[in-house]
Design an enzyme around this catalytic site. Structure first.
Site, PDB file in Angstrom:
ATOM      1  N   ASP A   1       8.415   3.675   4.975  1.00 41.78           N
ATOM      2  CA  ASP A   1       8.625   5.091   5.280  1.00 41.78           C
ATOM      3  C   ASP A   1      10.076   5.378   5.639  1.00 41.78           C
ATOM      4  OD1 ASP A   1       5.831   6.062   5.143  1.00 41.78           O
ATOM      5  OD2 ASP A   1       5.569   4.502   6.653  1.00 41.78           O
TER       6      ASP A   1
ATOM      7  N   GLU B   1      -0.606  -5.053   6.137  1.00 38.32           N
ATOM      8  CA  GLU B   1       0.715  -5.214   5.503  1.00 38.32           C
ATOM      9  C   GLU B   1       1.537  -6.223   6.281  1.00 38.32           C
ATOM     10  OE1 GLU B   1       2.056  -1.173   5.651  1.00 38.32           O
ATOM     11  OE2 GLU B   1       1.476  -0.796   3.563  1.00 38.32           O
TER      12      GLU B   1
ATOM     13  N   ASP C   1       6.259  -4.185  -1.131  1.00 39.83           N
ATOM     14  CA  ASP C   1       5.665  -3.040  -0.452  1.00 39.83           C
ATOM     15  C   ASP C   1       6.696  -1.940  -0.225  1.00 39.83           C
ATOM     16  OD1 ASP C   1       3.431  -2.834   2.489  1.00 39.83           O
ATOM     17  OD2 ASP C   1       3.824  -1.467   0.804  1.00 39.83           O
TER      18      ASP C   1
ATOM     19  N   GLY D   1       0.886   5.109   5.577  1.00 40.47           N
ATOM     20  CA  GLY D   1      -0.386   5.107   4.865  1.00 40.47           C
ATOM     21  C   GLY D   1      -1.502   4.451   5.652  1.00 40.47           C
TER      22      GLY D   1
ATOM     23  N   GLY E   1       3.602   2.140   7.814  1.00 39.99           N
ATOM     24  CA  GLY E   1       2.359   2.585   8.423  1.00 39.99           C
ATOM     25  C   GLY E   1       2.009   4.022   8.128  1.00 39.99           C
TER      26      GLY E   1
ATOM     27  N   LYS F   1      14.010   7.498   1.562  1.00 40.04           N
ATOM     28  CA  LYS F   1      13.526   6.679   2.685  1.00 40.04           C
ATOM     29  C   LYS F   1      14.678   6.117   3.517  1.00 40.04           C
ATOM     30  CE  LYS F   1       9.287   7.199   1.209  1.00 40.04           C
ATOM     31  NZ  LYS F   1       8.458   6.067   0.818  1.00 40.04           N
TER      32      LYS F   1
ATOM     33  N   THR G   1       0.843  -1.201   0.000  1.00 41.27           N
ATOM     34  CA  THR G   1       0.000   0.000   0.000  1.00 41.27           C
ATOM     35  C   THR G   1       0.876   1.247   0.000  1.00 41.27           C
ATOM     36  OG1 THR G   1      -1.784  -1.142   1.149  1.00 41.27           O
ATOM     37  CG2 THR G   1      -1.723   1.265   1.353  1.00 41.27           C
ATOM     38  N   GLY G   2       0.449   2.246  -0.756  1.00 46.61           N
ATOM     39  CA  GLY G   2       1.186   3.511  -0.773  1.00 46.61           C
ATOM     40  C   GLY G   2       1.537   3.908  -2.201  1.00 46.61           C
ATOM     41  N   SER G   3       2.188   5.064  -2.308  1.00 44.25           N
ATOM     42  CA  SER G   3       2.442   5.637  -3.642  1.00 44.25           C
ATOM     43  C   SER G   3       3.551   4.900  -4.397  1.00 44.25           C
ATOM     44  CB  SER G   3       2.810   7.120  -3.494  1.00 44.25           C
ATOM     45  OG  SER G   3       3.960   7.256  -2.670  1.00 44.25           O
TER      46      SER G   3
HETATM   47  O1  DER Z   1       1.831   2.783   4.913  1.00 44.85           O
HETATM   48  C1  DER Z   1       2.776   2.114   4.493  1.00 44.85           C
HETATM   49  O2  DER Z   1       3.361   1.200   5.137  1.00 44.85           O
HETATM   50  C2  DER Z   1       3.346   2.467   3.145  1.00 44.85           C
HETATM   51  O3  DER Z   1       3.888   1.318   2.520  1.00 44.85           O
HETATM   52  C3  DER Z   1       4.451   3.482   3.373  1.00 44.85           C
HETATM   53  O4  DER Z   1       5.307   2.925   4.274  1.00 44.85           O
HETATM   54  C4  DER Z   1       5.183   3.875   2.120  1.00 44.85           C
HETATM   55  O5  DER Z   1       4.330   4.675   1.385  1.00 44.85           O
HETATM   56  P1  DER Z   1       4.887   5.548   0.161  1.00 44.85           P
HETATM   57  O6  DER Z   1       5.450   4.546  -0.836  1.00 44.85           O
HETATM   58  O7  DER Z   1       3.660   6.263  -0.342  1.00 44.85           O
HETATM   59  O8  DER Z   1       5.944   6.467   0.708  1.00 44.85           O
END
Ligand code: DER
Length: 241
Positions: A89, A108, A86, A102, A100, A126, A29-31
């Site tokens: 952050d 996850e 995945d 997101g 987390g 990151k 999840t996430g961008s």
């Molecule tokens: O919420 C999450 O764990 C997301 O994977 C986050 O850690 C990374 O989100 P991003 O790719 O939008 O920076």
């Protein structure tokens, strides 16, 4: 390259290098994970990949995967996955992650613990030298007496110096704006633990958090990473623990 291009490079690389036909794939999840899902959908559509089933780690990833026609299952029918992909952050030199941001950390972690291989996809922003100051640690807590649970957390010696902030946001997204408490896909709240310095003992803090009654789980992912695919302006690197 722009940050979005870096996210796309790492997301695509993860699918190209680690997903084979016939696999059960965990979708993050996430961008950044967004691009891995996009690439998987593209390769299923082109026929480059076949016989894939995927397990999403959030409602919004489920919706993206459905829109791409990716066949979906759940952990209830598939307790073992071949690979999960995945974002994160923060990533420290020991491949420990903060996740987390997101709001999806529980699903996850459940999916990624069930995967034989867990591929972390990040852009270079990151990377950090120690968890804590770079990104607050998300902790998923039950709504019942959440102020009490937040007090118990902040009194933990291993969380000394942390500033707990209850995550706010409108129920439609996970942005930290809005005037109501953010609610996760699981109907829980999130408290973000802000640290000014590196956390002294990450494993101890993770264990202490897990023991607090009222805490569902936290965003420290230790000992889970199989490889980190990092996209930077110098190119894409793949590193393993
Ligand atoms: O919420 C999450 O764990 C997301 O994977 C986050 O850690 C990374 O989100 P991003 O790719 O939008 O920076």
């Amino acid at each position: 390259s722009t940050q979005d291009e870096l996210k796309k490079q790492t997301g695509y690389r993860a699918v190209d290098d680690y997903v084979r036909s016939g696999m059960v794939v965990g979708l993050g999840t996430g961008s950044t994970a967004y691009y891995a899902v996009e690439r998987l959908g593209e390769k299923l559509k082109s026929g480059e990949l076949t016989d894939i089933v995927a397990i999403p780690t959030s409602i919004r990833t489920k919706e993206q995967a459905e829109s791409l026609g990716i066949p979906l299952v759940t952990l209830d029918t598939h307790s073992k996955l071949d690979v999960a992909i995945d974002g994160a952050d923060n990533v420290d030199p020991g491949f420990n992650l903060v996740k987390g941001g997101g709001g999806a950390l529980l699903r996850e972690k459940m999916v990624e613990l069930a995967a034989d291989t867990f591929i972390v996809i990040v852009d270079e922003s990151k990377l950090c030298d120690g968890l804590g100051p770079g990104f607050p640690i998300p902790v998923e807590i039950t709504p019942f007496c959440h102020e009490h649970t937040i007090r118990v957390i902040s009194d933990l010696p291993s969380c000394a110096g942390c500033k707990p902030v209850l995550r706010m946001g409108s129920s439609s997204n996970n942005k930290c704006d809005g005037d109501e408490i953010a609610v996760t896909d699981n109907g829980n709240y999130i408290v973000d633990l802000h640290f000014t310095g590196n956390i002294k003992n990450v494993p101890k803090m993770a264990a202490d958090l897990k023991r607090v009654c009222g805490v569902v789980d936290h965003g420290i992912f230790s000992g889970m990473t199989s490889a980190v695919i990092c996209a930077g302006n110098e190119g894409v690197t793949v590193t393993t623990p």
